[in-house]
Design an enzyme around this catalytic site. Structure first.
Site, PDB file in Angstrom:
ATOM      1  N   ASP A 115       0.883  -1.151   0.000  1.00 56.61           N
ATOM      2  CA  ASP A 115       0.000   0.000   0.000  1.00 56.61           C
ATOM      3  C   ASP A 115       0.931   1.213   0.000  1.00 56.61           C
ATOM      4  OD1 ASP A 115      -2.346   1.512   0.338  1.00 56.61           O
ATOM      5  OD2 ASP A 115      -1.910   1.697   2.471  1.00 56.61           O
ATOM      6  N   ASP A 164      -0.836  -0.224   5.902  1.00 57.00           N
ATOM      7  CA  ASP A 164      -0.957   0.386   7.230  1.00 57.00           C
ATOM      8  C   ASP A 164      -2.339   0.113   7.794  1.00 57.00           C
ATOM      9  OD1 ASP A 164      -2.481   1.975   5.613  1.00 57.00           O
ATOM     10  OD2 ASP A 164      -1.853   3.847   6.535  1.00 57.00           O
ATOM     11  N   ASP A 196      -7.328  -0.636   4.205  1.00 53.24           N
ATOM     12  CA  ASP A 196      -6.948  -1.844   3.481  1.00 53.24           C
ATOM     13  C   ASP A 196      -7.012  -3.144   4.288  1.00 53.24           C
ATOM     14  OD1 ASP A 196      -4.655  -1.384   4.905  1.00 53.24           O
ATOM     15  OD2 ASP A 196      -3.567  -0.559   3.197  1.00 53.24           O
TER      16      ASP A 196
HETATM   17  P1  ADP Z   1      -3.505   4.725  -0.164  1.00 46.87           P
HETATM   18  O1  ADP Z   1      -3.827   3.652  -1.126  1.00 46.87           O
HETATM   19  O2  ADP Z   1      -2.443   5.624  -0.679  1.00 46.87           O
HETATM   20  O3  ADP Z   1      -3.234   4.239   1.218  1.00 46.87           O
HETATM   21  P2  ADP Z   1      -6.228   5.519   0.578  1.00 46.87           P
HETATM   22  O4  ADP Z   1      -6.994   4.394  -0.019  1.00 46.87           O
HETATM   23  O5  ADP Z   1      -6.110   5.579   2.047  1.00 46.87           O
HETATM   24  O6  ADP Z   1      -4.785   5.689  -0.098  1.00 46.87           O
HETATM   25  O7  ADP Z   1      -6.850   6.872   0.079  1.00 46.87           O
HETATM   26  C1  ADP Z   1      -6.863   7.178  -1.296  1.00 46.87           C
HETATM   27  C2  ADP Z   1      -7.166   8.632  -1.545  1.00 46.87           C
HETATM   28  O8  ADP Z   1      -8.468   8.926  -1.069  1.00 46.87           O
HETATM   29  C3  ADP Z   1      -6.243   9.572  -0.820  1.00 46.87           C
HETATM   30  O9  ADP Z   1      -5.077   9.827  -1.539  1.00 46.87           O
HETATM   31  C4  ADP Z   1      -7.137  10.807  -0.691  1.00 46.87           C
HETATM   32  O10 ADP Z   1      -7.078  11.544  -1.879  1.00 46.87           O
HETATM   33  C5  ADP Z   1      -8.522  10.242  -0.548  1.00 46.87           C
HETATM   34  N1  ADP Z   1      -8.926  10.160   0.865  1.00 46.87           N
HETATM   35  C6  ADP Z   1      -9.115   9.026   1.562  1.00 46.87           C
HETATM   36  N2  ADP Z   1      -9.519   9.312   2.824  1.00 46.87           N
HETATM   37  C7  ADP Z   1      -9.552  10.665   2.919  1.00 46.87           C
HETATM   38  C8  ADP Z   1      -9.874  11.601   3.952  1.00 46.87           C
HETATM   39  N3  ADP Z   1     -10.234  11.208   5.184  1.00 46.87           N
HETATM   40  N4  ADP Z   1      -9.816  12.907   3.676  1.00 46.87           N
HETATM   41  C9  ADP Z   1      -9.449  13.330   2.445  1.00 46.87           C
HETATM   42  N5  ADP Z   1      -9.146  12.511   1.448  1.00 46.87           N
HETATM   43  C10 ADP Z   1      -9.197  11.208   1.647  1.00 46.87           C
HETATM   44 MG    MG Z   2      -3.785   3.374   3.074  1.00 43.83          MG
END
Ligand code: ADP
Ligand code: MG
Length: 633
Positions: free
Chosen positions: A341, A528, A532
């Site tokens: 991730d 993390d 996920d």
């Molecule tokens: P990653 O795969 O990098 O861990 P996430 O799945 O956690 O990313 O989140 C993907 C995208 O969704 C982030 O890059 C952000 O743009 C958006 N996002 C997710 N949760 C939030 C939040 N609480 N506030 C703002 N944006 C969010």
């Molecule tokens: Mg993540």
């Protein structure tokens, strides 16, 4: 150097004492035969009884275990083999004494048990050591107890305290044993035990569980359970016996022992009976059969294989990696597809707000964003709330859209905060198109955006490099935009990446990879846990970051990196590989040596002593070989 607990010390003392007595009797028997002390017909009884006493002294627990297992129908037990063989040898001693001049054979019977105990001692030593590093990691094992006796407080080991003893627990100390409060009031933090983060109030008569932390007051308690029955010990035991999570090697050994032991007993019986009929020399053949039994005991394998895995778990713990079962040790050793991730795993997950547009409405935009992000555990949310830095308005209904962002609603007012996909999904037009922007919209209109940035962890390049060197594939999956993802993927050096994935897409990607991989490939997902957890549980090995990750992720994962440091993953993989190679060495070595001695003893070339050293020697060498793992730098 050796930090023995009370039980181990007792065990060692018993072995040393038995060995000393053994030598005395053994030498005495040769220079000054005891049977001559009293007149002939019953003279042999004196050495016989002395040897019997020693036999029972060193073997009572093994005998008890063997009998118990026999009644439970577990005839595959190695204790039973040992007892049958040694008791048989003892009876031969009695026969020798009755028919010949000397009291021979008793020594061999006792030696079998003494050396069996030596093997057991080493095994427990290794297990205890590993258990300690695991519990150090879990941080629940109490180191001492304040025993209250005759008006004085004395610091002792928890396992030295008995039920009914009184102990004092000061603020800030771990509760060493299960107990009830006699006097005093305090609050207790049971988070490490139960995961419950709210402290509980306790007063007189409250029951306390060992492993909790006393937060505020000094309390006097009465111990209700001894250490080995205590909650802490049971939890540690649980970790140790992650029993449904046995490795293939362990399952193989268990199955092997199940068929092997009865076969050996039947073979030994045949050896004792058939040639005896033919040669009429039954004494020789019973003796050979007993030697055969001793050497064929599968102890070396039954003990050393599971032990090696356990030592590996302990060693990994000392490197801040919690592995939840031996099967994962095996899989980790073979892992070759590493799916990462991005946020919080490859990157620090510590976002900083870089800028807010439009600049002149900064405070208002941060305020709206903070309202919506208030309860989110996403690192982006935390950075926004931190940048705002003021009291946040309450009373909103907050919704989280994993992979998109968040929404807040109150009295018809709707605030959205998230990436451009969130706004597109809600049919809101984007006045600006920024890739790493978090947009803020109020009542269907985008009012501005916040740019945040994160950094690649410093160890990532080295880690990816060393995985690639082992011909592993490294893949990054992220919910972030393609452009950001590309930048990070380049900086990390991963083979490939996929961007703009929602949590469900991540599961689908991993499912696809699982379906397409070769049989022997092992897919490992490292995340993390924020957004996920489903992938963590779906992959061959789910590895979670323990420090910043969510509790759900730690639950769903098979391996936890407690320090959030990816180099620990490489260290754990190395340990796992080493463990597997030690297991292989031990299997080949012990089966080889045993087969050889088996043959030799059948032909009468070697005697029982050879078998004893063949069995215990091999077991001890196998155990020491396993311990190599724990002393490794
Ligand atoms: P990653 O795969 O990098 O861990 P996430 O799945 O956690 O990313 O989140 C993907 C995208 O969704 C982030 O890059 C952000 O743009 C958006 N996002 C997710 N949760 C939030 C939040 N609480 N506030 C703002 N944006 C969010
Ligand atoms: Mg993540």
């Amino acid at each position: 150097m050796l930090n023995l607990n009370k039980k181990q010390k007792q065990h060692l003392k018993r072995i040393v004492l038995a060995l000393g007595l053994f030598i005395v009797l053994f030498v005495l028997q040769r220079v000054f035969p005891l049977e001559n002390l009293i007149n002939r017909p019953i003279g042999w009884l004196l050495p016989c009884l002395l040897w019997l006493a020693l036999y029972v002294f060193i073997g009572y627990d093994v005998i008890a275990k063997a009998v118990r297992n026999l009644f439970n129908g577990q005839i595959t037990d190695e204790n039973l083999l040992m007892v049958v063989a040694s008791f048989g040898a003892f009876l031969l001693g009695v026969y020798n004494s009755l028919t010949k001049a000397g009291a021979e054979g008793f020594d061999e019977a006792v030696a079998v048990l003494i050396f069996y105990q030596v093997g057991q001692f080493f095994e427990r030593l290794a297990t205890e050591k590993s258990r300690k590093s695991i519990s150090d990691l879990l941080d629940i094992r109490p180191d001492y107890a304040n025993l209250f006796k005759n008006g004085e407080v004395q610091t002792v080991m928890p396992d030295e305290v008995k039920t009914g003893d009184k102990i004092v627990i000061y603020p800030g100390e771990k509760i060493p044993l299960d107990c009830t409060v006699l006097s005093g009031e305090s609050t207790i933090d049971n988070k490490a035990l139960t995961g419950e983060s709210l402290p509980v109030e306790v007063q007189e008569n409250s029951a306390l569980l060992s492993g909790g932390v006393n937060l505020t007051g000094e309390i006097l308690c009465e111990v209700t359970k001894e250490f080995y029955d205590s909650t802490v010990y049971k939890i540690l035991d649980l970790v140790e016996n992650a029993s449904d999570k046995k490795s293939k090697a362990e399952n193989f050994i268990a199955k092997f022992a199940k068929y092997y032991t009865p076969i050996v007993i039947i073979l030994a019986l045949l050896t004792a009976i058939i040639p005896s009929f033919i040669t009429k020399n039954w004494q020789t053949w019973v003796y050979r059969a007993l030697s055969f039994l001793v050497v064929s005991c599968p102890c070396a394998l039954v003990i050393s294989v599971p032990m090696t895995f356990f030592v590996a778990l302990g060693k990994a713990s000392s490197k801040n990696v919690l592995i939840k079962g031996s099967n994962y040790v095996e899989r980790l050793a073979n892992a070759n597809l590493f799916v990462f991730d991005k946020t919080g795993t490859l990157t620090k997950g510590e976002f900083e707000v870089d800028a807010v547009y439009p600049e002149e409405r900064k405070d208002e935009i941060l305020k709206l964003a903070s309202i919506a992000e208030k309860n989110s555990s996403h690192p982006i949310a935390k950075s926004i709330v931190k940048a705002y830095g003021k009291q946040i308005e309450e009373g909103y209904i907050l919704t989280n859209f994993a992979g998109y962002g968040v929404k807040a609603e109150k009295n018809g007012e709707v605030i959205l905060c998230g990436n451009k996909n969130l706004l597109t999904k809600e049919n809101i037009t984007l006045p600006f198109d920024e890739d790493n922007a978090i947009y803020v919209a109020k009542n269907g209109v985008c009012v501005g955006y916040i740019t945040v940035s994160d950094q690649v962890k410093s160890e990532v390049n080295r880690v990816i490099g060393s995985l690639l060197k082992e011909n592993a594939q490294t893949i990054m999956l992220t919910g972030d935009t393609y452009k950001n993802a590309e930048k990070v993927a380049k900086a990390c050096g991963v083979t490939t990446f996929k961007a703009e994935l929602l949590p469900q897409d991540k599961v689908n990607e991993v499912e696809k990879m699982l379906a397409n991989k070769k049989q022997k490939d092992v897919l490992c997902f490292i995340g993390d846990g924020i957004n996920d957890a489903p992938v963590l549980s779906r992959s061959d090995i789910g590895i979670a970051m323990g420090g910043i990750g969510s509790d759900a992720a730690i639950e769903a994962s098979d391996v936890v990196l407690m320090r959030d440091n990816l180099s620990d993953l490489v260290a754990a993989k190395k340990i796992a590989k080493k463990a597997i190679s030690i297991v292989k060495q031990n299997i080949v070595f012990s089966i080889g040596v045993k087969l050889l001695i088996l043959l030799l003893s059948l032909f009468g070339i070697t005697n029982m002593w050879f078998s004893i050293f063949g069995d215990v020697g091999v077991a001890v060498i196998a155990i020491l070989n396993a311990l190599r793992l724990s002393s490794e730098k």
